[in-house]
Scaffold this motif. Structure first.
Motif, PDB file in Angstrom:
ATOM      1  N   LYS A 171       0.831  -1.214   0.000  1.00 23.83           N
ATOM      2  CA  LYS A 171       0.000   0.000   0.000  1.00 23.83           C
ATOM      3  C   LYS A 171       0.862   1.259   0.000  1.00 23.83           C
ATOM      4  CE  LYS A 171      -4.085  -1.970   0.184  1.00 23.83           C
ATOM      5  NZ  LYS A 171      -3.529  -3.186  -0.423  1.00 23.83           N
ATOM      6  N   VAL A 212      -3.010 -12.799  -0.360  1.00 25.77           N
ATOM      7  CA  VAL A 212      -3.623 -12.730   0.973  1.00 25.77           C
ATOM      8  C   VAL A 212      -3.127 -11.493   1.717  1.00 25.77           C
ATOM      9  CG1 VAL A 212      -3.842 -13.893   3.181  1.00 25.77           C
ATOM     10  CG2 VAL A 212      -3.908 -15.208   1.077  1.00 25.77           C
ATOM     11  N   GLU A 250      -4.761  -8.495   0.601  1.00 25.08           N
ATOM     12  CA  GLU A 250      -6.153  -8.402   1.070  1.00 25.08           C
ATOM     13  C   GLU A 250      -6.216  -7.931   2.515  1.00 25.08           C
ATOM     14  OE1 GLU A 250      -9.980  -8.892  -0.403  1.00 25.08           O
ATOM     15  OE2 GLU A 250      -8.226  -9.669  -1.438  1.00 25.08           O
ATOM     16  N   ASP A 251      -5.478  -8.579   3.395  1.00 22.14           N
ATOM     17  CA  ASP A 251      -5.570  -8.271   4.823  1.00 22.14           C
ATOM     18  C   ASP A 251      -4.308  -8.756   5.525  1.00 22.14           C
ATOM     19  OD1 ASP A 251      -6.121  -8.109   7.527  1.00 22.14           O
ATOM     20  OD2 ASP A 251      -8.263  -8.502   7.230  1.00 22.14           O
ATOM     21  N   LYS A 252      -3.479  -7.792   5.921  1.00 21.76           N
ATOM     22  CA  LYS A 252      -2.192  -8.149   6.528  1.00 21.76           C
ATOM     23  C   LYS A 252      -2.374  -8.897   7.849  1.00 21.76           C
ATOM     24  CE  LYS A 252       0.903  -4.681   4.955  1.00 21.76           C
ATOM     25  NZ  LYS A 252       0.697  -3.283   5.080  1.00 21.76           N
ATOM     26  N   GLY A 253      -3.265  -8.383   8.672  1.00 16.82           N
ATOM     27  CA  GLY A 253      -3.467  -8.979   9.994  1.00 16.82           C
ATOM     28  C   GLY A 253      -3.922 -10.418   9.895  1.00 16.82           C
ATOM     29  N   ALA A 254      -4.915 -10.652   9.057  1.00 13.49           N
ATOM     30  CA  ALA A 254      -5.448 -12.000   8.899  1.00 13.49           C
ATOM     31  C   ALA A 254      -4.381 -12.927   8.333  1.00 13.49           C
ATOM     32  CB  ALA A 254      -6.671 -11.969   7.988  1.00 13.49           C
ATOM     33  N   ALA A 255      -3.581 -12.400   7.407  1.00 14.76           N
ATOM     34  CA  ALA A 255      -2.525 -13.214   6.809  1.00 14.76           C
ATOM     35  C   ALA A 255      -1.544 -13.668   7.879  1.00 14.76           C
ATOM     36  CB  ALA A 255      -1.799 -12.407   5.734  1.00 14.76           C
ATOM     37  N   GLU A 256      -1.218 -12.752   8.777  1.00 17.84           N
ATOM     38  CA  GLU A 256      -0.285 -13.077   9.845  1.00 17.84           C
ATOM     39  C   GLU A 256      -0.865 -14.188  10.738  1.00 17.84           C
ATOM     40  OE1 GLU A 256       0.945  -9.419  11.530  1.00 17.84           O
ATOM     41  OE2 GLU A 256       3.037 -10.032  11.360  1.00 17.84           O
ATOM     42  N   LYS A 279     -14.201   2.210   5.036  1.00 23.97           N
ATOM     43  CA  LYS A 279     -14.809   1.842   6.310  1.00 23.97           C
ATOM     44  C   LYS A 279     -14.410   2.870   7.356  1.00 23.97           C
ATOM     45  CE  LYS A 279     -13.745  -2.594   5.244  1.00 23.97           C
ATOM     46  NZ  LYS A 279     -12.946  -3.731   5.596  1.00 23.97           N
TER      47      LYS A 279
END
Lengths: 294, 351
Positions: free
Chosen positions: A33, A172, A175-181, A293
């Motif tokens: 980003k 992934v 899309e979402d760094k936190g979820a990927a982690e 959001k």
């Protein structure tokens, strides 16, 4: 009619170079980003490394290009580790200013190492040109190689991001760094790999750009870099086919604009395209809309 | 007696620094202790101070990274130099001070109009996109000015685009730029322009509008939900910043005998950005000091001038890393706790 065709060929050739550069922008932007302003200057460094390898070390062109790719990959990863990684949580303003600083740093290091005099870049393509219509329309070897390389890289990257484990990890993380982690993906490694691929592509783009337009200066990369970012936005940032489509369209627009409207206004036309695209369709031709959001 | 507020004192210090610097310079000139090279830098210093303060309004106060600030400067320079020549030809306005003031007003107005036209599309975007579009506009302005031809035929101006065949004497000659400029810029006027800029910017920042601009910067959605017209205030900051840059451009243009559009490249925008970042984003006094010091330094240290941009690039990166990276700022904290605390207070005030 013939002249239009030859302009189109030039446009597609230039556009293919933009497309390869734009792939680097679009991947990094999609995942980290951030707008990697220094990408254009990595192109320049790649071209200089190739130039030195051919001129001073006497290496064959293919080996030189490989050497440049390795050098740029290392450079890209080092830049990411030193300058961008500490700023992962910082505001986009801070990251962008750092990237601009990095771009100037690379340009000025190149200026100190190689001087400000333009170097005449030897073409790495030893392919004859194709001629059509009794030699009225010439398609140079550089054009053919550029377009073919562009297609190979595009297909390769699409397969890489779609099929391999690392490629999937990249999508992934985008899309979402936190979820990927949480899913056990090494985010830092993934981002580093992205920078590595983008920078290796930049080296290829630098060689192709300088083969077609053989003056090499420390500022060679900055304008194509910005235009390639325009192309990435045009095609939809984060999208690999979008970068290719945007790059080729932008190259054709630039060459046709220079030929039929005004040579002096060529850059202005390209940037006007960027502004219109951002206002009319901010997500680009093939981009997905992002909802904000709170 | 009522105690002066903290901001009022801070503003007074800023004005004070500028006035003292001006007096010191004048004394040095009177005593002949100033070198010619440094004397030649006085007006550019004033120009860069105004540029830095005005860019700080966009970057620091409004929080939008503008990379096309030099574009507004070039619009001001072209408009100002043409206005000056036209006023002389049409009204025989010999008084240089009035002519310079009018030229700066015209330059500022032209850049302000450009600011409105560019602001309408640009301010709809955010973050990186906004930055790249301001960059694009800066380049478009430069390209368009390179195709502009204006001639002065008696008291009449003729305008041509991509067409140098105009009646009378060519003043603006495409890529060659504006030639035959009457050099009427003075250090005193530069000083006056700095005071004017500080007056405008500091008052704007400490007004209701300024607080609205900063609220928009800190959280756009929250600001919108308490009834702040985001676009209006963003536009206000952007246009004021552009107009001030235009005035600086007019002063700059009238300091030289020729002005070309290529003088206002992307590099100039970045140079001004370096002043803003080094002086402290959102800190007006810092911009004044940084612009002055960084314009004088390369003149004083000749050997340094080759490495100027290299050092600036490193400074830009280091300042950003030190102020924004959690690891590095913790490290700074360990060795210089006071420095860190101060930076944090300032950051809380500005960022």
């Amino acid at each position: 009619m013939i002249s239009l065709l030859s302009y189109l060929c030039n446009g597609i050739s230039l556009g293919s170079v933009y497309a390869i550069i734009a792939l680097g922008y679009t991947m990094v932007y999609g995942i980290a980003k951030m707008l990697n302003f220094a990408h254009g200057d990595v192109i320049m460094i790649g071209a200089y490394v190739t130039f030195c390898a051919i001129q001073y070390l006497g290496l064959p062109p293919m080996v030189s290009v490989l050497l440049a790719m390795v050098a740029c990959t290392l450079l890209g990863v080092i830049i990411e580790r030193l300058a961008y990684k500490p700023l992962r949580q910082a505001s986009s303003l801070a990251v962008l200013i750092t990237a601009i600083g990095m771009s100037y740093l690379l340009q000025n290091v190149a200026l100190l190492l190689w001087g400000s005099n333009p170097k005449s870049f030897p073409s790495v393509v030893n392919l004859g040109s194709l001629s059509f219509f009794d030699g009225q329309l010439l398609i140079s070897g550089e054009t053919i190689v550029t377009v073919v390389m562009n297609i190979i890289i595009m297909v390769g990257l699409t397969l890489f991001t779609g099929k391999t484990k690392m490629g999937k990890a990249m999508r992934v993380v985008a899309e979402d760094k936190g979820a990927a982690e949480l899913m056990g993906i090494n985010v830092n490694l993934t981002i580093s790999i992205t920078f590595a691929i983008g920078s290796a592509l930049a080296a290829v783009a630098g060689v192709l750009l300088c083969s077609a337009y053989p003056t090499l200066m420390p500022t060679t990369g900055s304008m194509p870099g910005i235009k390639a970012f325009t192309a990435a936005v045009f095609g939809g940032i984060g999208s690999i086919p979008g970068a290719m489509l945007g790059g080729i369209l932008l190259g054709v627009i630039e060459i046709l604009g220079k030929a039929y409207i005004s040579t002096e206004l060529g850059d202005a036309i390209v940037f006007a395209v960027l502004i219109v695209v951002l206002l009319v369709r901010p997500t680009g031709l093939l981009g997905k809309p992002v909802r904000e959001k709170v | 007696m009522r105690k002066a507020s903290k901001t009022a004192v801070s503003n007074l210090i800023t004005y004070g620094i500028v006035v003292v610097a001006y007096i010191v310079c004048q004394v040095l000139i009177e005593n002949g202790q100033m070198t010619r090279a440094l004397k030649g830098q006085l007006v550019p210093i004033c120009v860069y101070v105004v540029m830095a303060v005005s860019l700080n309004l966009t970057v620091g106060i409004s929080g939008e990274l503008s990379l096309g600030h030099a574009g507004f400067m070039s619009v001001g320079a072209f408009a100002g130099t043409i206005a000056s020549a036209w006023l002389l030809a049409a009204f025989q306005l010999e008084n240089e001070v009035i002519r310079l003031i009018l030229a700066m007003v015209v330059g500022g107005a032209a850049a302000g109009v450009a600011g409105v036209l560019i602001g309408i599309p640009v301010l709809r975007l955010r973050g990186d996109y906004l930055a790249i579009v301001t960059l694009a506009f800066g380049e478009i302005i430069r390209n368009v000015l390179n195709c502009l031809y204006i001639s002065l035929d008696g008291a009449r101006l003729h305008l041509g685009f991509l067409n140098p065949n105009l009646p009378g004497e060519l003043m603006v000659n495409g890529p060659i730029g504006v030639t035959g400029i009457d050099k009427i810029s003075t250090f005193a006027m530069g000083f006056a322009l700095i005071l004017f800029t500080l007056f405008v910017v500091l008052n704007l920042v400490n007004s209701r509008a300024g607080r609205a601009i900063m609220a928009t910067r800190d959280n756009r959605i929250a600001a919108e939900s308490v009834g702040i017209q985001v676009t209006k205030y963003k536009m206000m900051a952007f246009v004021v910043s552009a107009a001030l840059a235009g005035m600086a451009g007019a002063l700059y243009g009238l300091n030289f005998s020729t002005v070309t559009a290529s003088k206002f490249k992307f590099d100039t925008s970045i140079l001004v950005l370096v002043f803003v970042v080094l002086g402290g984003i959102g800190n007006i006094r810092g911009s004044v000091i940084a612009a002055t010091v960084l314009t004088i330094l390369p003149e004083v240290l000749r050997a340094f001038s080759d490495y100027r941009m290299l050092v600036y690039a490193i400074v830009l990166i280091l300042v950003m890393l030190l102020t924004n990276s959690p690891i590095l700022s913790n490290l700074v904290n360990r060795f210089y706790p006071r420095l860190h605390r101060r930076a944090r207070e300032k950051g809380g005030e500005a960022a």
